[in-house]
Design an enzyme around this catalytic site. Structure first.
Site, PDB file in Angstrom:
ATOM      1  N   LYS A   1       0.937  -1.156  -0.090  1.00  0.00           N
ATOM      2  CA  LYS A   1       0.045   0.018   0.037  1.00  0.00           C
ATOM      3  C   LYS A   1       0.895   1.340   0.012  1.00  0.00           C
ATOM      4  O   LYS A   1       1.900   1.396   0.669  1.00  0.00           O
ATOM      5  CB  LYS A   1      -0.869  -0.012   1.113  1.00  0.00           C
ATOM      6  CG  LYS A   1      -1.953   0.926   1.085  1.00  0.00           C
ATOM      7  CD  LYS A   1      -2.690   0.737   2.562  1.00  0.00           C
ATOM      8  CE  LYS A   1      -3.955   1.943   2.510  1.00  0.00           C
ATOM      9  NZ  LYS A   1      -4.764   1.537   3.754  1.00  0.00           N
TER      10      LYS A   1
ATOM     11  N   SER B   1      -9.694   1.389   2.854  1.00  0.00           N
ATOM     12  CA  SER B   1      -8.811   2.178   1.907  1.00  0.00           C
ATOM     13  C   SER B   1      -7.894   1.226   1.155  1.00  0.00           C
ATOM     14  O   SER B   1      -7.268   2.030   0.340  1.00  0.00           O
ATOM     15  CB  SER B   1      -8.351   3.357   2.783  1.00  0.00           C
ATOM     16  OG  SER B   1      -7.354   2.779   3.839  1.00  0.00           O
TER      17      SER B   1
ATOM     18  N   SER C   1      -9.799  -0.822   7.207  1.00  0.00           N
ATOM     19  CA  SER C   1      -9.268  -0.759   5.820  1.00  0.00           C
ATOM     20  C   SER C   1      -8.750  -2.045   5.214  1.00  0.00           C
ATOM     21  O   SER C   1      -8.243  -1.980   4.041  1.00  0.00           O
ATOM     22  CB  SER C   1      -8.566   0.393   5.551  1.00  0.00           C
ATOM     23  OG  SER C   1      -9.123   1.717   5.696  1.00  0.00           O
TER      24      SER C   1
HETATM   25  N1  GLN Z   1     -12.987   3.621   6.352  1.00  0.00           N
HETATM   26  C1  GLN Z   1     -12.308   4.151   7.314  1.00  0.00           C
HETATM   27  C2  GLN Z   1     -11.866   5.535   7.195  1.00  0.00           C
HETATM   28  O1  GLN Z   1     -12.359   6.032   6.155  1.00  0.00           O
HETATM   29  C3  GLN Z   1     -11.068   3.304   7.704  1.00  0.00           C
HETATM   30  C4  GLN Z   1      -9.902   3.731   6.985  1.00  0.00           C
HETATM   31  C5  GLN Z   1      -8.696   2.912   7.676  1.00  0.00           C
HETATM   32  O2  GLN Z   1      -8.772   1.946   8.181  1.00  0.00           O
HETATM   33  N2  GLN Z   1      -7.414   3.383   7.217  1.00  0.00           N
HETATM   34  O3  GLN Z   1     -11.462   6.254   8.149  1.00  0.00           O
END
Ligand code: GLN
Length: 463
Positions: free
Chosen positions: A57, A132, A156
């Site tokens: 990532k 994400s 995420s």
């Molecule tokens: N969907 C969550 C957010 O937008 C989680 C993001 C993550 O775990 N990096 O913050």
């Protein structure tokens, strides 16, 4: 097999995914892969991750490629050092295959927030891969790489693993060094891993885990073993089903997938018990105060002076430069988080929002502690309330998007290890089940996941 041959195969698969427009990769090159392979082929001793290709990532820094967090503000940024996780993986014989696309600064649940375009779900291109860490998930689901690194602040990795029909593991907070993970919410962030099966993901996690003097928040626990160990069945385990995670209006396909997993858990000899986590219903609003508050503070460094592409026109003063750099460099969701985070931390609102959210966070964590100390070994829940949704479906409704995290955020707030494993499909779309373990009990969770993986076919239709 020689690393060189594996690297060439991966390069051709990467080129193919790029050509079909999955948009899952950011930076990669066949040359770099060849060099990674030569390095591995020169290793004399047998390595635990010999020639394992890993997609990374783009918020995990590597010296060989830019690390942009899929943001214009970091376009072209190359880190002078590797993340500890990368150092450990490379030393164990793994090869960095590519940098993977993501929601900008890891903020999102669909990978539609990347400054470099949305990622498609390889199973159905009209749908999102989750987020994400959507690029990493898509690359594993498409069969390009067997494993990939993602990051979790609030789901995420588990959520995209569920949407893409693969394994996704979030370790306990502090299990893996955050050194070289570009910070979002420092009290929540965890480098996490995707795999095409439990064993591969567990091996990568094992190599990365363990104390690191470069991150004072890493736990002094011994590193995890590379294999979760073989459990013949689930006898002697008590598996809790928290009733708040099985609402009456749960998507019928998700429900059917979980019914199948629960039946398998019973058939393998575990005792299944209903339990309650009453404060989990506050997890989404709590998370969406705590995470933006920490983000607002962490992202202050991207100002065009310390970090970030400086934008400035003739006649601009320093305030204009900050405004232009941050206004043009950050996308809309990142700006929203910074504004919300700054607001909840501001004098006069701190107690009402941030202080309160911290108190609720403690109650959420306490719920889990009570259940686990009451004799429950693991919890089993759906990972997501629905299968992968259509691209664009929630893009204009941030609150609807935030609720895609409804079953994953409480665990992040509590710092616990959890994972998603595929338990079948509904109308062709993957369904994921989430296994949650007590703090630092990854091994128990992984061993149980392996039993379930054996008995619950990942591809069967559940309705
Ligand atoms: N969907 C969550 C957010 O937008 C989680 C993001 C993550 O775990 N990096 O913050």
């Amino acid at each position: 097999m020689k690393a060189a041959a594996i690297a060439r195969e991966v390069a051709s698969r990467l080129a193919e995914t790029d050509s079909i427009g999955l948009n899952a990769t950011l930076d990669w090159s066949a040359d770099l892969l060849d060099r990674e392979a030569a390095r591995v082929d020169a290793m004399l001793a047998p390595m635990p991750l010999h020639a394992m290709p890993i997609a990374v990532k783009d918020n995990i820094v590597t010296v060989e490629q830019p690390s942009t967090c899929a943001s214009k503000i970091l376009e072209g940024y190359v880190s002078p050092y590797n993340a500890t996780a990368i150092e450990r993986l490379r030393a164990a014989g793994a090869m960095v295959a590519c940098k993977a696309n993501m929601d900008e600064f890891a903020m999102g649940s669909s990978t539609e927030n990347s400054a470099f375009g949305r990622v498609k779900n390889p199973i159905d291109h009209s749908r999102v891969p989750g987020g994400s860490s959507g690029g990493s998930a898509a690359l594993v689901a498409a069969g390009v790489v067997p494993t990939a690194l993602g990051s979790e602040t609030g789901g995420s990795v588990r959520q995209p693993a569920s949407f893409c029909g693969i394994v996704g593991i979030k370790p306990s907070y502090g299990r893996v060094s955050r050194y070289g993970l570009i910070a979002f919410g420092s009290s929540l962030d965890c480098i996490s891993v995707f795999g095409n099966n439990v064993a591969n993901a567990a091996a990568v996690l094992g190599v990365m885990s363990g104390h690191d003097h470069l991150d004072a928040t890493t736990a002094r626990e011994p590193a995890l073993p590379l294999s979760p160990g073989d459990l013949p069945d689930l006898k002697n385990l008590v598996v809790g089903l928290p009733r708040e995670y099985y609402p009456a209006d749960l998507d019928p396909g998700v429900r059917a997938g979980l019914d199948r997993a629960i039946a398998a858990v019973r058939a393998q000899g575990a005792e299944v018990r209903e339990v309650s986590l009453p404060h989990s219903k506050y997890a989404v609003p709590t998370y969406y105060i705590v995470a933006p508050a920490e983000a607002a503070s962490n992202l202050a460094r991207f100002d065009g002076v310390r970090y970030g592409v400086r934008r400035l026109k003739d006649g601009d003063d320093v305030a204009d430069m900050y405004r232009r750099t941050r206004g043009e460099g950050f996308g809309p969701e990142v700006r929203r988080r910074i504004l919300v985070g700054t607001y909840v931390l501001s004098a006069g609102y701190y107690d009402a929002y941030y202080g309160r959210a911290q108190a609720v966070r403690a109650l959420i964590a306490e719920d889990f502690r009570k259940v686990f100390s009451g004799g429950v070994d693991l919890l089993l829940t759906p990972t997501t309330p629905t299968p992968a949704f259509k691209a664009g479906e929630k893009a204009d409704d941030p609150v609807a998007m935030y609720y895609a995290d409804v079953f994953v955020c409480a665990i992040s707030l509590a710092g616990l290890p959890a994972m998603s494993i595929p338990v079948g499909r509904s109308d062709g779309l993957p369904i994921g089940a989430q296994i949650i373990a007590p703090m630092f009990q990854e091994q128990r969770m992984l061993a149980a996941a392996q039993v379930l993986e054996r008995v619950v076919s990942a591809t069967g239709e559940v309705r």
